[in-house]
Design a protein around this motif. Structure first.
Motif, PDB file in Angstrom:
ATOM      1  N   ILE A 152     -20.668  25.356  -3.261  1.00 35.59           N
ATOM      2  CA  ILE A 152     -19.806  25.961  -1.836  1.00 35.59           C
ATOM      3  C   ILE A 152     -20.156  27.173  -1.600  1.00 35.59           C
ATOM      4  N   GLU A 153     -19.857  27.892  -2.872  1.00 34.03           N
ATOM      5  CA  GLU A 153     -19.974  29.508  -2.679  1.00 34.03           C
ATOM      6  C   GLU A 153     -21.423  29.876  -2.294  1.00 34.03           C
ATOM      7  N   LYS A 154     -22.471  29.266  -2.968  1.00 35.79           N
ATOM      8  CA  LYS A 154     -23.843  29.432  -2.608  1.00 35.79           C
ATOM      9  C   LYS A 154     -24.145  29.628  -1.197  1.00 35.79           C
ATOM     10  N   LYS A 155     -23.462  28.637  -0.371  1.00 35.49           N
ATOM     11  CA  LYS A 155     -23.845  28.341   0.864  1.00 35.49           C
ATOM     12  C   LYS A 155     -22.860  29.382   1.899  1.00 35.49           C
ATOM     13  N   VAL A 156     -21.584  29.005   1.941  1.00 37.86           N
ATOM     14  CA  VAL A 156     -20.652  29.503   2.646  1.00 37.86           C
ATOM     15  C   VAL A 156     -20.655  31.188   2.386  1.00 37.86           C
ATOM     16  N   VAL A 157     -20.565  31.743   1.520  1.00 33.17           N
ATOM     17  CA  VAL A 157     -20.289  33.159   1.283  1.00 33.17           C
ATOM     18  C   VAL A 157     -21.591  33.851   1.853  1.00 33.17           C
ATOM     19  N   PRO A 158     -22.919  33.614   1.502  1.00 26.36           N
ATOM     20  CA  PRO A 158     -23.866  34.391   2.314  1.00 26.36           C
ATOM     21  C   PRO A 158     -24.076  34.016   3.687  1.00 26.36           C
ATOM     22  N   ALA A 159     -23.744  32.678   3.929  1.00 24.55           N
ATOM     23  CA  ALA A 159     -24.011  32.350   5.481  1.00 24.55           C
ATOM     24  C   ALA A 159     -22.999  32.999   6.435  1.00 24.55           C
ATOM     25  N   LEU A 160     -21.751  33.280   5.993  1.00 30.97           N
ATOM     26  CA  LEU A 160     -20.709  34.003   6.669  1.00 30.97           C
ATOM     27  C   LEU A 160     -21.147  35.464   6.646  1.00 30.97           C
ATOM     28  N   LEU A 161     -21.350  36.101   5.627  1.00 25.59           N
ATOM     29  CA  LEU A 161     -21.625  37.315   5.527  1.00 25.59           C
ATOM     30  C   LEU A 161     -22.826  37.590   6.262  1.00 25.59           C
ATOM     31  N   ALA A 162     -23.677  36.921   6.492  1.00 30.95           N
ATOM     32  CA  ALA A 162     -24.881  37.213   7.383  1.00 30.95           C
ATOM     33  C   ALA A 162     -24.928  37.024   8.969  1.00 30.95           C
ATOM     34  N   GLY A 163     -23.574  36.582   9.034  1.00 31.60           N
ATOM     35  CA  GLY A 163     -23.183  36.525  10.555  1.00 31.60           C
ATOM     36  C   GLY A 163     -23.544  35.322  11.320  1.00 31.60           C
ATOM     37  N   ASN A 164     -23.510  34.117  10.156  1.00 34.07           N
ATOM     38  CA  ASN A 164     -23.752  32.731  10.887  1.00 34.07           C
ATOM     39  C   ASN A 164     -22.191  32.158  10.884  1.00 34.07           C
ATOM     40  N   CYS A 165     -22.059  30.841  11.561  1.00 31.75           N
ATOM     41  CA  CYS A 165     -20.919  30.171  11.602  1.00 31.75           C
ATOM     42  C   CYS A 165     -21.308  28.845  10.661  1.00 31.75           C
ATOM     43  N   VAL A 166     -20.351  28.245   9.984  1.00 31.04           N
ATOM     44  CA  VAL A 166     -20.500  27.093   9.020  1.00 31.04           C
ATOM     45  C   VAL A 166     -19.740  26.051   9.457  1.00 31.04           C
ATOM     46  N   VAL A 167     -20.407  24.804   9.319  1.00 31.70           N
ATOM     47  CA  VAL A 167     -19.659  23.476   9.275  1.00 31.70           C
ATOM     48  C   VAL A 167     -19.957  23.158   7.606  1.00 31.70           C
ATOM     49  N   GLY A 452     -28.883  35.918  -5.275  1.00 33.04           N
ATOM     50  CA  GLY A 452     -29.607  37.189  -5.144  1.00 33.04           C
ATOM     51  C   GLY A 452     -29.843  37.630  -3.627  1.00 33.04           C
ATOM     52  N   ILE A 453     -30.629  38.459  -3.593  1.00 32.41           N
ATOM     53  CA  ILE A 453     -31.449  38.967  -2.176  1.00 32.41           C
ATOM     54  C   ILE A 453     -32.046  37.740  -1.497  1.00 32.41           C
ATOM     55  N   GLU A 454     -32.859  37.011  -2.330  1.00 33.53           N
ATOM     56  CA  GLU A 454     -33.522  35.783  -1.631  1.00 33.53           C
ATOM     57  C   GLU A 454     -32.473  34.794  -1.384  1.00 33.53           C
ATOM     58  N   GLY A 455     -31.277  34.466  -1.759  1.00 35.09           N
ATOM     59  CA  GLY A 455     -30.728  33.535  -1.333  1.00 35.09           C
ATOM     60  C   GLY A 455     -29.816  33.981  -0.185  1.00 35.09           C
ATOM     61  N   TYR A 456     -29.618  35.381  -0.009  1.00 35.64           N
ATOM     62  CA  TYR A 456     -29.142  35.799   1.195  1.00 35.64           C
ATOM     63  C   TYR A 456     -29.991  35.821   2.434  1.00 35.64           C
ATOM     64  N   GLU A 457     -31.230  35.959   2.026  1.00 33.67           N
ATOM     65  CA  GLU A 457     -32.313  35.963   3.208  1.00 33.67           C
ATOM     66  C   GLU A 457     -32.359  34.675   3.773  1.00 33.67           C
ATOM     67  N   GLU A 458     -32.220  33.486   3.095  1.00 28.80           N
ATOM     68  CA  GLU A 458     -32.169  32.439   3.517  1.00 28.80           C
ATOM     69  C   GLU A 458     -31.482  32.151   4.886  1.00 28.80           C
ATOM     70  N   PHE A 459     -30.411  32.736   4.982  1.00 32.70           N
ATOM     71  CA  PHE A 459     -29.478  32.545   6.111  1.00 32.70           C
ATOM     72  C   PHE A 459     -29.723  33.697   7.304  1.00 32.70           C
ATOM     73  N   LEU A 460     -30.999  34.187   7.345  1.00 36.30           N
ATOM     74  CA  LEU A 460     -31.624  35.229   8.261  1.00 36.30           C
ATOM     75  C   LEU A 460     -32.587  34.513   8.829  1.00 36.30           C
ATOM     76  N   GLU A 461     -32.877  35.005  10.193  1.00 30.69           N
ATOM     77  CA  GLU A 461     -33.860  34.742  10.955  1.00 30.69           C
ATOM     78  C   GLU A 461     -34.725  36.102  10.981  1.00 30.69           C
ATOM     79  N   ILE A 462     -36.080  36.002  11.190  1.00 33.28           N
ATOM     80  CA  ILE A 462     -37.014  37.095  11.202  1.00 33.28           C
ATOM     81  C   ILE A 462     -37.449  37.522  12.729  1.00 33.28           C
ATOM     82  N   LYS A 463     -37.272  38.750  13.451  1.00 32.13           N
ATOM     83  CA  LYS A 463     -37.690  38.924  14.688  1.00 32.13           C
ATOM     84  C   LYS A 463     -38.393  40.204  14.564  1.00 32.13           C
TER      85      LYS A 463
END
Length: 468
Positions: A152-167, A452-463
């Protein structure tokens, strides 16, 4: 907090289905709680809330997002005892394991994600452009039962920190830890809809999330077969996918290595948590002419693992998580015997109503045996032999999986061997887990990374913005 309700749009609400799932204590078989059996209508409500919240949450200043998450992590830390007791009760994990394996490392990892978020380069100047990383959108998190807090932590924490909303849909077998997190998120003051919790069965809630047209990303952890099914549903509308799946990881023992340390390292992954760990080192590869030596060490070290009261700090083994798990592992042990593998220690577990499986170590195993190729997910180790290091590497890589591995041997040769293993993580000799490093696999062990950084990047898109 009301565990007979779902958390949607900042409120504890009744499920549309008005049905419940029993939560069993694997140690006592007591039904100690019930959670809602959510359905497609509940998923729709949660996704609508998340989609609406994302319109503003994505623009919330980073400082505010990190401050909110710091409150959550501080809350989890203050409820460490509650987390440990909950994991022990819902998973059947010994208290010491619940503390040292399931709780403390992942509070630490959550803190590290906050550091990553604060220092991440969200914009990077190139020659005639700016490369921007921005949140994906609505993330569906599907988590397994074997590590209730970690996954749960590996998904919810980086997703919310990156600015996503989570279900979030936690496992139907170990959902109680998710309720503790939901309560801390609510206390922290997150805007309504940013985080939502829908409990239920994978084939109902999980499938509905994976196929939902307004979910932008699915982050899933579980078996390879289940991950494949989730991916097919998610790709129906080309969602972003992060999949952390199965493993059948190999540990190569080289001549001249510290085999006492190696056996300790292997058994820690295979026996702790009842072997219910995707990256457990369940294949041990040893030189053909030194099997006697390794077998003596294995017998001596394996004797240190034993059952007992789960609240006793000396207890190292607990029951498997469910009757389904017990039956699965029992069948694999029977299969190993029928294939001609030799039991160094252990036996077919007695079907006496408990979910206890004593440590099992098979020797005389060949690479073509079922027990050497399929993920057993229990306290079962298979020992294979090799003639040359090249053959050991070939055997290690001869798998549909590529999640983890280890090499124990002289430093230079061990590192050279590690670099030839086709797997996402390799431990060399006394190498230790690092919360700053990514985790994930090659081949059918998954897509993407966590941690790590790579796990955080999963929850970001690139523009890319061309502005010059």
């Amino acid at each position: 907090m009301d565990i007979r309700k779902l958390y949607i749009n900042g409120e504890w609400v009744e499920s549309e289905g008005h049905e419940y799932i029993d939560i069993e204590n694997p140690d006592t078989h007591e039904i100690f709680a019930q959670v809602p059996r959510g359905n497609k209508d509940d998923v729709d409500k949660a996704v609508r809330a998340a989609r609406a919240a994302f319109e503003t949450w994505q623009y919330t200043p980073l400082e505010q997002r990190t401050a909110l998450m710091e409150k959550v992590v501080n809350g989890l830390e203050s409820r460490r005892q509650d987390l440990i007791e909950t994991i022990t009760k819902e998973l059947g994990s010994p208290y010491k394991v619940s503390a040292e394996v399931h709780t403390d490392p992942f509070i630490l990892e959550a803190k590290h994600y906050i550091k990553v978020a604060k220092n991440f380069p969200y914009e990077e100047r190139r020659q005639t452009s700016v490369v921007v990383r921005e949140p994906v959108g609505v993330v569906g998190g599907l988590t397994p039962w074997n590590f209730p807090l970690e996954q749960i932590e590996k998904k919810v924490v980086p997703a919310l920190l990156a600015g996503n909303c989570v279900v979030l849909k936690p496992s139907q077998f170990t959902p109680m830890t998710a309720y503790i997190l939901a309560e801390e998120i609510h206390k922290a003051g997150y805007p309504a809809g940013v985080f939502n919790l829908v409990t239920g069965r994978g084939g109902e809630v999980g499938d509905a999330l994976a196929a939902h047209p307004d979910v932008d990303m699915i982050s899933f952890t579980g078996s390879t077969d289940a991950g494949r099914a989730v991916a097919i549903k998610g790709l129906s509308n080309i969602k972003k996918l992060a999949l952390e799946l199965g493993g059948k990881s190999a540990a190569i023992f080289l001549k001249g290595g510290d085999w006492e340390n190696g056996v300790n390292g292997v058994l820690e992954t295979v026996m702790l948590n009842g072997g219910q760990t995707c990256n457990a080192l369940t294949r041990m590869l040893v030189p053909e002419d030194e099997t006697g030596k390794i077998e003596e060490i294995l017998k001596r070290k394996a004797a240190e693992y034993h059952f007992g009261p789960l609240n006793n700090p000396q207890t190292t083994l607990g029951p498997l998580a469910s009757r389904k798990q017990f039956d699965r592992v029992r069948k694999y042990i029977e299969t190993g015997i029928s294939e001609g593998a030799r039991l160094l220690i252990g036996e077919v577990p007695e079907d006496n109503g408990s979910y206890n499986v004593k440590p099992v170590i098979f020797c005389d195993v060949t690479p073509d045996m079922v027990i050497a190729r399929e993920e057993i997910f229990g306290p079962v180790l298979v020992v294979l032999t090799y003639k040359t290091v090249e053959e050991a590497i070939e055997i290690a890589n001869d798998s549909i999986y590529g999640l983890a591995g280890a090499v124990y041997g002289p430093e230079k040769e061990a590192n050279e061997t590690a670099r030839k293993m086709k797997t996402g993580t390799v431990y060399v000799n006394e190498g230790q887990w690092d919360e700053a490093s990514p985790f994930g696999g090659y081949k059918q062990s998954g897509l993407g990374r966590e941690g790590g950084i790579e796990g955080y990047e999963e929850f970001l898109e690139i523009k890319t913005i061309y502005d010059k």
